[in-house]
Design an enzyme around this catalytic site. Structure first.
Site, PDB file in Angstrom:
ATOM      1  NE  ARG A  52      -4.916   6.963  -0.968  1.00 20.43           N
ATOM      2  CZ  ARG A  52      -5.992   7.409  -1.621  1.00 20.43           C
ATOM      3  NH1 ARG A  52      -6.043   8.668  -2.036  1.00 20.43           N
ATOM      4  NH2 ARG A  52      -7.007   6.600  -1.873  1.00 20.43           N
ATOM      5  NE  ARG A  73      -3.594   0.296   2.586  1.00 21.77           N
ATOM      6  CZ  ARG A  73      -4.328   0.638   3.643  1.00 21.77           C
ATOM      7  NH1 ARG A  73      -4.414  -0.189   4.673  1.00 21.77           N
ATOM      8  NH2 ARG A  73      -4.960   1.788   3.690  1.00 21.77           N
ATOM      9  CG  HIS A  74      -1.202   4.778  -0.156  1.00 24.33           C
ATOM     10  ND1 HIS A  74      -1.379   5.329   1.097  1.00 24.33           N
ATOM     11  CD2 HIS A  74      -2.417   4.291  -0.517  1.00 24.33           C
ATOM     12  CE1 HIS A  74      -2.637   5.214   1.469  1.00 24.33           C
ATOM     13  NE2 HIS A  74      -3.298   4.573   0.507  1.00 24.33           N
ATOM     14  CD  GLU A  78      -8.837   1.658  -2.179  1.00 29.87           C
ATOM     15  OE1 GLU A  78      -8.903   0.728  -3.017  1.00 29.87           O
ATOM     16  OE2 GLU A  78      -8.506   1.496  -0.996  1.00 29.87           O
ATOM     17  CG  ASN A  85      -4.216   6.371   5.135  1.00 34.06           C
ATOM     18  OD1 ASN A  85      -3.259   6.347   4.373  1.00 34.06           O
ATOM     19  ND2 ASN A  85      -5.347   5.741   4.850  1.00 34.06           N
ATOM     20  CG  HIS A 112      -4.876   2.929  -3.425  1.00 36.12           C
ATOM     21  ND1 HIS A 112      -4.627   4.158  -2.869  1.00 36.12           N
ATOM     22  CD2 HIS A 112      -4.499   3.022  -4.731  1.00 36.12           C
ATOM     23  CE1 HIS A 112      -4.141   4.972  -3.787  1.00 36.12           C
ATOM     24  NE2 HIS A 112      -4.052   4.306  -4.928  1.00 36.12           N
TER      25      HIS A 112
END
Length: 661
Positions: A497, A404-405, A520, A411, A588
């Site tokens: 991101r 994931r980023h 995403e 977040n 994502h």
């Protein structure tokens, strides 16, 4: 007395029809000159074959695979007579008018297509023409099992229910070499124990007057004449060994019966018969059995795996020694015995070709595991998808990295979706990621050189590993014959991101690309909200998503479901399978879940609940018999990644997730 209809007015014989009149009126003949009345038209036929009608009348339940001790009808196992059961409950009746032809079968994609008989896009039980039986063909050590496992994984990932039926596994059980497991590791019902595969009721099954067990298919216990276990050395596969040949034929057809039960009565879309099927007689028996039980509608594709490259074939043979037939055997003697077994098959082996073409049969020939692919008469959506996937096969060693980023500002705030930038912690993760991947890239090449130096044909003293089973022209070498270092691709989504997570990779060393397919899942009206806000504003939608996350689609412009993400990632998966370079996918949460589900063969119910935390880096290295899977977790104190030995995937409830691979 019913009123008599007046005859239609007809223009005079000498008059010309109007140019504007419908064509059928222009072609109408004068009834006065007709000497005989027209022949009454035949009654319109049903749009379903008799076999399809029988399947539609079967129960929408999974029938028992063990013999019942009671006298009720639910104890009948396998292809029990359709007339024993009420009408199928999960498939609505046809709404289209009757047609003189068998109804058309076209594309069915779960989540993307919809009809009255298939509201969720899955292939309905009545649509036998859309289902597919794949019959493998080829000598031992030609990569058949490798091909079938990857194909099963791909089609199941696309939500088309697919299962492999391996004749070799059942042959070992029938010969008394191994015991049948209580339950398969992938959650499927266990292989049947080689004896009693067919119930007495099934042995007498007759569909529309077609006997299901003709003189060519003698249905007897496949272990009835064997005392103890039967030796599985090369002599077992000698065509002159009558007892063993009869056993192999019986087990093959019994395994096929189990496959047909899965297709006809368990909702399966694709069944793969994994066996050599190396003679015309065997292939004819298989096709006859399919037509007797399932009719002419169901698609049948013969798929042959052929190896002509000496290095590839030798590597496959040496890898075969790790299988169950040669467990705990002396490797030198085992290799010699296996080569004798292959020679036995070669005496009667007939490749796909003229015979199948004269009969108009569908077939695919893969040469050297993807170097060359030949197809003939491929028809149907699933058959075409199979060819498309097989065109991108190779065995070149490489690594696939998924993460994931880095942590984003959203977040931190607990929001979903959006297009926020990385937080300070996320930027530190991005910098550490670039350094760690560079280290792993160099380390992989060192291991490849070492393995190359200890892999020879024929084997040298001290060799501990077989050569990589790959076609010799699939990798580049230097002037001394050493493999060159592989390229490394870094793919991100088009969201900030993800792009920012890859900003520390050197463009000169890595091929960096942004892909909208990796974006995403779009949450529609819920973009930029927290889950608590969604529950407060749309409690019904929140509850619907909780009930079925895989199929739930967010309302609003652009809203997506997991099934939508799976279908837009199909091109990415096929490209990763095609390319021979390393690749890092900076994705994502939902995208990472779907990618891992494909490469690890996760169960459908685990895809949408897989726990994929930030700061976790997944490494997958494809192997001939699966995927080498490793996990590294970012350590913010050392700004490096720690290897997690024996890592267990978890779901949202922190329960273990079963890996199929």
């Amino acid at each position: 007395m019913a009123p008599t209809a007046s005859p239609p007015k007809v223009p005079p014989v000498n008059s010309k029809p109007s140019q504007c009149a419908p064509r059928f009126l222009q072609m109408t003949a004068d009834p006065v000159i007709m000497e005989t009345p027209p022949t009454p038209s035949a009654p319109r036929q049903s749009q379903h074959s008799e076999i399809a009608k029988a399947v539609m009348a079967a129960p929408a339940v999974t029938m028992s695979r063990t013999k019942s001790t009671s006298s009720n009808k639910e104890g009948a196992d396998f292809l029990a007579p359709p007339d024993l059961y009420p009408i199928l409950s999960d498939t609505p009746l046809a709404t289209a008018p009757n047609s003189p032809r068998i109804r058309a079968t076209t594309i069915d994609v779960p989540g993307l297509t919809k009809s009255k008989v298939s509201p969720d896009g899955r292939i309905a039980n009545r649509d036998l023409g859309s289902k597919l039986v794949i019959v493998m063909v080829g000598l031992p050590a030609r990569g058949k099992s490798y091909v079938t496992k990857k194909l099963e994984r791909y089609l199941n990932w696309l939500q088309h229910d697919t299962r492999i039926f391996n004749v070799g596994n059942r042959r070992r059980v029938a010969a008394g070499v191994v015991e049948g497991p209580a339950k398969a590791a992938n959650g499927h019902p266990p292989p049947v124990q080689g004896t009693g595969l067919l119930s007495s009721s099934f042995a007498q099954l007759d569909i529309d007057g077609i006997a299901s067990a003709g003189p060519t298919h003698r249905r007897t216990s496949s272990t009835g004449d064997i005392a103890g276990s039967m030796d599985q050395t090369a002599e077992f596969f000698d065509p002159k060994n009558t007892a063993a040949s009869e056993l192999r034929e019986q087990v093959a057809l019994e395994t096929l019966d189990e496959l047909l039960h899965y297709i006809l009565y368990e909702g399966g879309s694709v069944g793969i018969l994994d066996a050599t099927n190396s003679t015309l007689k065997r292939r004819k028996a298989v096709l006859d059995r399919i037509r007797q039980v399932a009719g002419k509608e169901i698609g049948v594709v013969f798929l042959e795996s052929e190896c002509t490259d000496e290095k590839l074939l030798e590597a496959n043979m040496r890898l075969k020694l790790q299988g169950p037939d040669y467990k705990d055997s002396d490797p030198v003697q085992a290799l010699a015995d296996f080569k004798r077994r292959v020679k036995m098959y070669e005496t009667t082996y007939v490749s796909l070709g003229d015979f199948e073409e004269k009969l108009g049969m569908q077939y695919i020939k893969m040469i050297d595991v993807g170097r060359k692919v030949v197809t003939h008469q491929i028809r149907g959506f699933l058959a075409a998808q199979t060819v498309y996937f097989l065109l991108n096969f190779h065995l070149s060693p490489r690594q696939i990295w998924i993460t994931r980023h880095g942590e984003s500002e959203d977040n931190v705030a607990g929001k979903i979706g959006g297009d926020a930038s990385l937080s300070p912690e996320g930027k530190r993760y991005a910098k550490a990621l670039a350094s760690f991947v560079a280290y792993q890239k160099k380390h992989f090449h060192e291991r490849l050189l070492q393995k190359h130096s200890t892999s020879h044909l024929p084997p040298h003293m001290g060799d501990t590993t077989p050569p990589n089973p790959q076609y010799r022209n699939t990798y580049q070498e230097d002037d001394e014959g050493q493999p060159l270092e592989k390229n490394f691709c870094v793919w991100t989504s088009m969201l900030k991101r993800s792009i920012e997570t890859a900003e520390y990779f050197d463009e000169e060393e890595y091929d960096i690309k942004q892909m909208r397919m990796l974006n995403e899942l779009n949450a529609g009206n819920a973009e930029g909200l927290t889950y608590d806000e969604i529950r407060a504003q749309w409690p019904d939608q929140y509850a619907a998503r909780k009930r079925d996350k895989l199929r739930y689609r967010y309302p609003g412009a652009g809203g997506e479901s997991y099934l939508d993400v799976i279908n837009r990632l199909r091109a990415v998966i096929v490209e990763v399978e095609r390319m021979q370079d390393h690749v890092l996918l900076v994705a994502h949460r939902v995208v990472a879940r779907v990618l891992l589900a494909y490469f690890l063969g996760l169960r459908r119910e685990d895809v949408a609940s897989l726990d994929v935390p930030l700061g976790t880096l997944y490494m997958l290295e494809p192997k001939p018999y699966g995927v080498d899977f490793k996990v590294y977790v970012y350590n913010s104190q050392t700004q490096w990644f720690d290897y997690k030995e024996d890592y267990k995937l978890k779901n949202d409830e922190q329960k273990d997730v079963v890996i199929g691979r």
